[in-house]
Design an enzyme around this catalytic site. Structure first.
Site, short mmCIF file in Angstrom:
data_model
loop_
_atom_site.label_atom_id
_atom_site.label_comp_id
_atom_site.label_asym_id
_atom_site.label_seq_id
_atom_site.Cartn_x
_atom_site.Cartn_y
_atom_site.Cartn_z
N PRO A 132 0.82 -1.22 0.00
CA PRO A 132 0.00 0.00 0.00
C PRO A 132 0.85 1.26 0.00
O PRO A 132 1.89 1.32 0.65
CB PRO A 132 -0.77 -0.11 1.32
CG PRO A 132 0.14 -0.89 2.21
CD PRO A 132 0.90 -1.84 1.33
N ARG A 142 -2.64 15.77 -9.23
CA ARG A 142 -3.71 14.78 -9.39
C ARG A 142 -4.97 15.30 -10.09
O ARG A 142 -5.49 14.62 -10.96
CB ARG A 142 -4.07 14.14 -8.03
CG ARG A 142 -2.86 13.49 -7.33
CD ARG A 142 -3.26 12.61 -6.16
NE ARG A 142 -3.97 11.43 -6.61
CZ ARG A 142 -5.26 11.28 -6.55
NH1 ARG A 142 -6.02 12.20 -6.00
NH2 ARG A 142 -5.81 10.19 -7.03
N CYS A 148 0.06 28.41 -15.95
CA CYS A 148 -0.54 28.79 -17.23
C CYS A 148 -0.98 27.58 -18.04
O CYS A 148 -0.40 27.23 -19.08
CB CYS A 148 0.45 29.64 -18.01
SG CYS A 148 0.77 31.17 -17.14
N1 LLP Z 1 2.76 -1.52 -5.97
C1 LLP Z 1 3.01 -1.20 -7.25
C2 LLP Z 1 3.76 -2.15 -8.08
C3 LLP Z 1 2.54 0.01 -7.79
O1 LLP Z 1 2.77 0.30 -9.06
C4 LLP Z 1 1.82 0.91 -6.95
C5 LLP Z 1 1.32 2.18 -7.46
C6 LLP Z 1 1.62 0.55 -5.61
C7 LLP Z 1 2.09 -0.69 -5.16
C8 LLP Z 1 0.89 1.43 -4.63
O2 LLP Z 1 -0.41 1.70 -4.99
P1 LLP Z 1 -1.36 2.50 -3.97
O3 LLP Z 1 -1.54 1.66 -2.75
O4 LLP Z 1 -0.69 3.77 -3.63
O5 LLP Z 1 -2.59 2.72 -4.73
N2 LLP Z 1 -0.17 8.79 -8.95
C9 LLP Z 1 -1.43 8.05 -8.90
C10 LLP Z 1 -1.25 6.65 -8.35
C11 LLP Z 1 -0.26 5.86 -9.15
C12 LLP Z 1 0.01 4.52 -8.54
C13 LLP Z 1 1.13 3.84 -9.22
N3 LLP Z 1 1.48 2.58 -8.67
C14 LLP Z 1 -2.44 8.86 -8.10
O6 LLP Z 1 -2.12 9.94 -7.64
O7 LLP Z 1 -3.58 8.43 -7.96
#
Ligand code: LLP
Length: 429
Positions: free
Chosen positions: A283, A327, A357
């Site tokens: 996570p 985001r 901008c």
């Molecule tokens: N494991 C892997 C292999 C990943 O690619 C990611 C996220 C995670 C774990 C963690 O995911 P989470 O628990 O944070 O959802 N910038 C985007 C989110 C991109 C996530 C990329 N990979 C946003 O702001 O929503």
């Protein structure tokens, strides 16, 4: 959420008065509640009962030292995707044997650093292609070491089934991530024959901001099924990984809690008879998002008259933009925005925009805001500062860390003076 508004209207994060904080640190500034982040990790770990597990924090969500250190103290490991994140994780006290390394483009240098971390290298390089398996084997052979690897499988779960924004769905078959499910048997044989590789895990990551456990559990079943196959073929697996992606409530609700994902997937793991293997989750967002805010100052309002069929427009122009919090521009994400001072009586709805901008520099329509003072953009603890940039000549925002009801560390907003020649190396002609 660790954000509270007390009877006198003061907005506090982790007990710290944000109006007072902003007068000292300025804006734009991120503020994080370290205790609440640690509590989030503790609650998640409880969902495993006494089962062997690893909560590998996805450092990409927020790589600030005090946060990673706080999670390390809770027994979390790390999921890193670059040499830089590996450095941060180890520098913050996460032991190499609790670090997994994901990503489709690990460079030779990053592979070497992972193999040489600590006494025996990191816990596992999660391979995302067969080509990468060969490269890791070559790097390990070159330094006469063994590298522990896991196969990250692409489960080919339909984008639509994941129910999240297309940019953050990673487990469909057009995505660049993971070894295609049909290629996993070949990867198993190659790993089996490789003298310098130990295959110790199978993992998956299906997407981010999941608000139902369905796709997560479906991907988990694929991993468990492949783990059974790998064991039948003689692999000594240590773990199965079901990835991150636990959704949070950005204001539109999220019926499932991080612990629900863990419980659901543990039940499947038992059904597959794999309870002896460690269960890894990765996570990022769910540990940090709700415990960080981005503070901004109102610069001015702007009104445009209404025509026959257009309502009057009222913008609230603030000093934080898409360079500070990307985001909304990138994923059409909505973050709630509230005034820092609650004593105001002139509250109304505004379209909140930043200084950059670009038309995408738009935080959307928000009720109950005042025409001056400060605002807090909520749930900005994940993928906020880590995705910030200097676009439009804007300095990276400040970061403030709160613990035990007080400010324990401040990273000032950077000074742009160094930009002109800071990294420049003059090349003789
Ligand atoms: N494991 C892997 C292999 C990943 O690619 C990611 C996220 C995670 C774990 C963690 O995911 P989470 O628990 O944070 O959802 N910038 C985007 C989110 C991109 C996530 C990329 N990979 C946003 O702001 O929503």
């Amino acid at each position: 959420m660790s954000l509270t508004r007390d009877a006198s209207g003061l907005l506090r994060l982790g007990g710290v008065d944000l109006a007072d904080l902003v007068s000292r640190v300025g804006t734009p500034s991120y503020v994080y509640d370290i205790d609440a982040i640690a509590a989030e990790a503790r609650a998640l770990r409880l969902a495993f009962d006494d089962a062997v597990h690893l909560v590998a924090y996805a450092v990409k969500a927020n790589s600030a030292g005090p946060i990673v250190r706080g999670l390390a103290a809770e027994g979390c490991g790390a999921d890193v995707v670059s040499g830089g994140e590996l450095l941060v994780a180890m520098g913050c006290g996460i032991p190499p044997d609790r670090i997994v390394f994901s990503g489709v483009a690990k460079t030779d240098d990053e592979i070497d650093r992972a193999i040489h971390a600590g006494e025996r290298g990191i816990l596992a390089l999660q391979i995302e292609s067969i080509e990468e398996l060969h490269r890791i084997e070559a790097r390990a052979r070159a330094s006469a070491r063994r590298a522990q690897i896991a196969i990250r499988v692409n489960p080919a779960v339909e984008k639509e089934a994941v129910g999240t924004h297309a940019h953050v769905t990673t487990g469909h078959d057009e995505a660049k991530f993971g070894v295609a499910r049909d290629d996993v048997p070949a990867a198993l044989s190659l790993a089996n024959r490789a003298k310098h590789l130990d295959l110790i895990g199978i993992s998956v990551h299906v997407g981010s901001q999941l608000t139902s456990t369905d796709a997560y559990v479906a991907a988990g079943r694929i991993v468990f099924d492949l783990a059974r196959v790998a064991r039948e073929r003689g692999a000594s697996l240590q773990f199965v990984g079901t990835g991150g992606g636990f959704g949070i409530d950005y204001g539109e609700g999220c019926a499932v809690k991080p612990a629900d994902f863990v419980r659901a997937v543990r039940a499947e793991q038992r059904a597959f008879g794999l309870e002896a293997l460690s269960l890894h989750v990765e996570p990022g967002r769910s540990l940090v998002a709700a415990h960080g805010v981005l503070l901004a100052q109102v610069i001015q309002t702007k009104r445009a008259p209404h025509g026959a069929d257009t309502p009057e427009r009222a913008w609230l122009v603030i000093d934080a933009g898409m360079n500070d919090l990307l985001r909304p521009a990138l994923y059409q994400a909505r973050h709630r925005i509230v005034p820092v001072e609650a004593s105001r009586r002139d509250l109304r709805a505004y379209r909140v925009v930043g200084p950059v901008c670009e038309s995408a520099d738009d935080f959307g329509e928000h009720p109950d805001l005042a025409d001056s003072g400060f605002v807090a953009i909520l749930d900005a603890g994940a993928y906020g500062y880590t995705m910030a940039s200097r676009y439009n000549g804007r300095a990276l925002p400040a970061e403030v860390f709160v613990q035990d009801g007080r400010i324990v560390a401040v990273a000032e907003r950077e000074a742009p003076d160094a930009w002109v020649e800071g990294r420049l190396r003059v090349v003789e002609r």
